[in-house]
Motif scaffolding. Structure first.
Motif, PDB file in Angstrom:
ATOM      1  N   ASN A 200      40.507  33.958  45.864  1.00 28.55           N
ATOM      2  CA  ASN A 200      40.958  33.349  44.601  1.00 28.55           C
ATOM      3  C   ASN A 200      41.743  32.074  44.857  1.00 28.55           C
ATOM      4  O   ASN A 200      41.584  31.087  44.140  1.00 28.55           O
ATOM      5  CB  ASN A 200      41.843  34.315  43.822  1.00 28.55           C
TER       6      ASN A 200
ATOM      7  N   SER B 139      38.866  37.480  33.834  1.00 35.06           N
ATOM      8  CA  SER B 139      38.453  36.371  34.675  1.00 35.06           C
ATOM      9  C   SER B 139      38.423  35.101  33.843  1.00 35.06           C
ATOM     10  O   SER B 139      38.066  35.121  32.668  1.00 35.06           O
ATOM     11  CB  SER B 139      37.059  36.645  35.247  1.00 35.06           C
ATOM     12  N   ASN B 140      38.826  33.986  34.471  1.00 33.49           N
ATOM     13  CA  ASN B 140      38.742  32.703  33.779  1.00 33.49           C
ATOM     14  C   ASN B 140      37.642  31.848  34.376  1.00 33.49           C
ATOM     15  O   ASN B 140      37.571  30.659  34.126  1.00 33.49           O
ATOM     16  CB  ASN B 140      40.078  31.966  33.893  1.00 33.49           C
TER      17      ASN B 140
END
Ligand code: ADP
Ligand code: MG
Length: 421
Positions: free
Chosen positions: A329, A376-377
């Motif tokens: 991430n 989630s983006n």
């Protein structure tokens, strides 16, 4: 009157205590304790019966001494069946013989009838709802006292009409306490049942999340493998082109394999494989496997190691997975490259791993939702990476804290309790 109350409350305590004791020590998740722990319950109920007989109480007048041993006998026979009932009968009969006195034979005969008869009602009892259960135990309790009353009348000529008030009070007293005991057990069993179904539900949830994630993520590599194989079937490509396609197919298959590894590590059973982990060595391993990934995206990995070598408790593969998901991430948060700092810090009783990036950062609301499944983006995100990480860290008794600022970067801190060697 006061002595009677105290005596009665003692008796009630003797009956309730094994049930409470069981609840305290029983392992959660075992339904129906009388069936799965017959021996324990028989021993505990025998103790109740003995205590009730050793500490009886006067009932209304000084002539009448009474105890509640019938309550565990009735309840034990209903929940435990004939064998439990037989053992409880022997205990109470031996106890009654030791006490002696006029009423001995009647009492033992009565106990024999209860012990032999009540198990026959057990199947019916287990089928009906709790109000009928209450009615049933109340009736059994009253019938057995009626037996005592009439036996006393016919054998010893005890005058019923003088004592009818006392007998009625006794029936209400013992009947009421039997109902309370049965309802308490029902309540505890229901709690246990609810707890079990909750656990089962949670497991199902986890399984379906993973089924969803794995199938979602596997679809892409499978699609491309399919596409290339179809191309190879239809056209006669030059050898070099064929080799190139085959290599792509192999790469996609490898990606799929890795994905399965990633998620199946998480699905492995939790217990029984917690080992001592040297954080430093584990961290080196993770950095080694993540370096190519970071380099390819212009991210510089900086590592600051601590000086202590205290171990923590965990599963090595899962620990890797937890770190990899965070590092991935962080790298993804820096699309134009940047610095990713990983720091190992040892304090008094804990070991911290800090993972800090200079990426896009998050708002407070986003930080609060981290670890939520499917949060989630990213356009191609699964929102499962951090869920896995949070769950693994939790299994290791660790904690995660996150500091983040939009546009500046994010710092993940994993804190684990230190094990003293
Ligand atoms: P995914 O990576 O598939 O989106 P994750 O559970 O790994 O799912 O992450 C959830 C979300 O948390 C990401 O979509 C991202 O918006 C946010 N996030 C996680 N780590 C960072 C980070 N280091 N910087 C910025 N955002 C992050
Ligand atoms: Mg992720």
């Amino acid at each position: 009157m006061e002595a009677m109350m105290t005596g009665m409350i003692n008796n009630i305590f003797f009956i309730i205590f094994p049930i409470i004791l069981y609840q305290m020590f029983a392992t959660a998740g075992q339904r129906n304790f009388f069936v799965s722990h017959r021996t324990t319950m028989t021993v505990l109920f025998s103790i109740s019966i003995i205590l009730c007989m050793v500490f009886p109480y006067q009932f209304l007048t000084e002539d009448y001494i009474f105890d509640l041993r019938q309550v565990p006998m009735i309840v034990g026979a209903l929940y435990g069946g004939p064998i439990v009932s037989a053992v409880l009968f022997i205990v109470s009969a031996v106890g009654r013989i030791a006490i002696g006195g006029d009423g001995m034979y009647i009492a033992i005969l009565n106990q024999l009838l209860v012990a032999a008869g009540v198990p026959f009602l057990a199947p019916l009892y287990s089928r009906v709802n709790r109000w009928w259960k209450a009615v049933l135990v109340f009736s059994i309790s009253i019938l057995s006292l009626l037996f005592n009353m009439f036996a006393g009348y016919f054998i010893f000529g005890d005058p019923i009409h003088n004592l009818i008030g006392i007998w009625l009070m006794l029936m209400l007293n013992q009947g009421g306490i039997t109902i309370l005991t049965a309802l308490l057990i029902e309540h505890l069993q229901k709690q246990e049942y609810l707890y079990n179904s909750l656990m089962r539900h949670e497991k199902m949830e986890t399984v379906s999340h993973f089924a969803a994630a794995v199938s979602h993520e596997l679809r892409n590599p499978l699609q491309s493998v399919k596409g290339f194989v179809q191309l190879l079937q239809v056209y006669e490509y030059p050898r070099a082109k064929q080799l190139e396609f085959q290599q792509t197919i192999l790469d996609e298959i490898k990606a799929a394999e890795e994905l399965i590894d990633d998620y199946l590590i998480y699905a492995k059973p939790v217990y029984g494989e917690m080992k001592h982990l040297e954080v430093e060595a584990e961290l080196s391993h993770v950095i080694k496997i993540m370096s190519p990934y970071a380099n390819a995206r212009n991210v510089e990995l900086l590592v600051k190691r601590g000086n202590s070598l205290s171990p923590i408790l965990g599963d090595s593969q899962k620990f890797h997975q937890a770190l990899v998901n965070i590092i991935r991430n962080s790298v993804e948060a820096m699309p134009d490259g940047g610095k990713l700092e990983i720091e190992l810090e040892t304090s008094g009783s804990s070991i911290c791993v800090h993972i800090q990036d200079e990426g896009v950062g998050m708002t407070k609301e986003q930080v609060n939702r981290l670890g939520e499944p499917y949060f989630s983006n990213k356009s191609k995100g699964t929102g499962l990476g951090l869920m896995v990480t949070y769950s693994i860290v939790d299994q290791m008794s660790g904690e995660i804290s996150v500091q983040s600022e939009l546009g500046k970067g994010t710092r993940f801190t994993l804190e684990f309790p230190k094990l003293t060697k």
